[in-house]
Design an enzyme around this catalytic site. Sequence first.
Site, PDB file in Angstrom:
ATOM      1  N   HIS A  77     -36.258 -23.197 -24.109  1.00 58.09           N
ATOM      2  CA  HIS A  77     -36.125 -24.615 -23.765  1.00 58.09           C
ATOM      3  C   HIS A  77     -37.499 -25.266 -23.672  1.00 58.09           C
ATOM      4  O   HIS A  77     -38.467 -24.651 -23.223  1.00 58.09           O
ATOM      5  CB  HIS A  77     -35.417 -24.726 -22.410  1.00 58.09           C
ATOM      6  CG  HIS A  77     -35.029 -26.122 -22.043  1.00 58.09           C
ATOM      7  ND1 HIS A  77     -34.183 -26.898 -22.805  1.00 58.09           N
ATOM      8  CD2 HIS A  77     -35.384 -26.894 -20.982  1.00 58.09           C
ATOM      9  CE1 HIS A  77     -34.021 -28.079 -22.228  1.00 58.09           C
ATOM     10  NE2 HIS A  77     -34.746 -28.104 -21.129  1.00 58.09           N
ATOM     11  N   CYS A 119     -33.997 -30.148 -27.457  1.00 60.78           N
ATOM     12  CA  CYS A 119     -35.032 -30.400 -26.459  1.00 60.78           C
ATOM     13  C   CYS A 119     -36.416 -30.477 -27.088  1.00 60.78           C
ATOM     14  O   CYS A 119     -37.316 -31.145 -26.559  1.00 60.78           O
ATOM     15  CB  CYS A 119     -34.990 -29.346 -25.361  1.00 60.78           C
ATOM     16  SG  CYS A 119     -35.088 -27.649 -25.976  1.00 60.78           S
TER      17      CYS A 119
END
Length: 782
Positions: A736, A312
Amino acid sequence: MLPCFHTDAPELRPPSASQAVYREDCTQCFDSIDDEGGLNVCLSCFNGGCAGPRDHARLHFERFGHPLALNIRRTRKKVQREEPPQKISKLAITAETDEDRYDTNTHVVCFSCDQGNVEGLSSRLQTVIDGVLNATTFSKKEEIKAWEQEFVPCEHTISLVQEEPKGIESQDLSQCSMCDLKQNLWLCLVCGNLGCGRSQFGGTGGNSHGLAHSDATSHAIAVKLGSITADGSADIYCYACNEERTDPDLATHLAHWGINLAGREKTEKSLMEMQVEQNLKWDFSMTTEDGHELNPIFGEGLTGLSNLGNSCYLSSVVQCLFDLPEFQRRYYHPGEKPPYAATPAADFETQMRKLADGTLSGRYSRPDKNAVASRESHEVLHQKGLAPSMFKHLVGRDHVEFSTMRQQDAFEFLLHVFKHITLSKHPASLINPVDSFRFCIEQRLQCLNCKKVRYRLDEQDNISIPVPARRVGLPDDAGVGSLFEPVTLFDCLDVFTAEENVDLRCPSCASQEKFSKRSSFKTMPAQLVINARRFELINWVPTKLDIPVEVNDEPADLTHYLSTGPSVDEELLPEDEASDAGFQVNTDLLSQLLGMGFPEIRCEKALYLTGNSDMEAAMNWLLSHMDDPDIDEPINKKQPAENAAGHAQDPLKIAQLNEMGIDNARARRALAATDGDINRAIDWVFSHPDDIAEPIDGQQLNSGGQTMTPGSDAIPATYQLRSIICHKGSSIHAGHYVAFVRKQLPGKPGLSWVLFNDEKVVEVEDVQEMKKFAYLYFFTRV
């Protein structure tokens, strides 16, 4: 139909184990075997070329003359909902294969004979086809290599000494020895104790009895029973190192406790699988205030990137960069043929253009039709997302961190991409888009005794600013962290440009008085990227702080932070003649760094490379370069710091570095610091952007005598927030990343905020909370 004489050519050979086979998506665009035309895999070099309207497979034939290709097309199998699920007979994890999910059709194409379906295949060609279909694909091969290099043995696994079994034949290996848990069980390889794992690692829960056993006994090495496979792979954890490791003698160590690898089956997820799963599930809100899921949006510039496993950080950086006009002008050329490259998958220019086309064209921004069968009708249907596996491998290869499958720092990755772009070959008609980020920071030093000053310029392409921590509360009884007073972006820039006192010896009056030091912008860039440092050292561990930073959508005037330069009544300091005696480390700063637990060689190197005068700068350098492969190589103390950029370097090597945009002073300094190794010098330049400061009397000069100060000193210096990268998680190496980008959406007045959460792309109304805790801010000069 005439027979094809190319099918029995003697040069046809099946792929070797070391050859890459690109049979999933085109190497020059994101068309794949799932598209209507399928993918044509060259049977000479195994390049994958699309067979659709762009027909990159035919372009490959035109350029290289390879006549035969294997067309592969697959379609998703229909799910028979009325069929009952298959009964599970034992606890085991089995991976669903492509054969379970897809129907695959193949045929041979000959471009030379212009035959779309060659018949009468020779046995030689059939062997090649079988080799292509059975070969490990490029993306899977690279993923396996990345996972395999994740973990290494440590001194505790290598020197493991096991105790003699004491009734181990009667030991219950199905339950923790200290509680009733029957899952997430860890076997101590030293004494055979069985303890449950930590809940954050176990996925199914744990009471940390394995850790408690290690704390009580100092037994370091444990293996997770449910992760053991017949081929000898397993989760090995070293409590002494506090890291996952490998055990070269695992089979012997398990046999000591009566466990035979033959017939073992993996029954639980590995630590890495759970980490990837956790990172994919981080809850960036995808719902509105009334609880409805945000609707996905599709179109040009609205294509998501699928998560390759902890990727990510890459996806977020790519979305922000390709939103910029400089990157679009540089890499997005719809209708043009791809660059000429013998191996497109290994060509940086080709892969950047492939990414630009994939994310910007809108060709792939559509609901995932294959997901329809597996979703209920009321659920929101997102994109499939593009898999940037070729780009990830190319930009990360030979890098100790970015070549792995671990989560990485998005800011470090951004700088790594900048380095690759700058070092890549640019056509004369196209500019380097990183130039739009470049500017100069002016550093002013003044002796507080004689009042003389020195000015230096540092060329940069980013700023990393501290976020001041103003606590308004302490952790509560439940362990919830401190509360912090909100600050503004201007508060952060004020700290960045504030005067501070540093200890230096004055070369003019020879006093040991303090100097005042101040940084300000000499010039400012077209695109300004700011890294907000919300970390502080707690027990010498960088810990993330949730400090809100107020940033508005309206343009911000940063003119106040531009330098006015030397005044006419200021007297400049002479150059420090004492530097001829060689580098003399600041003993006071060295003692402070040593007191923090950093090794002496690293401390000296940090001081050497950050000016030998700034405690915070040296500490930040240490924290950001701890993983450098040469971090423990001592500096050459006999070489003066100022003379490290001397004139004794090979002029041919300096010229080579000049061609890459590296000026003479930087080239000489880099070559001196790396013993004349040009490849290491290139890495040195890009990993030490802040430590090369040239004395100035107004402007810097390039090798041709022309001014080359990047950026602009025009006023007003007004900037508008364009995009942000947000991070959720306690550490930059976990959690994330997502990107929020301001876009002009069809039928919408003004600019709208769009959330890129891997493959999920949605419009969001309010990002005020996200802006407060962003990790990277991208501003465009108005």
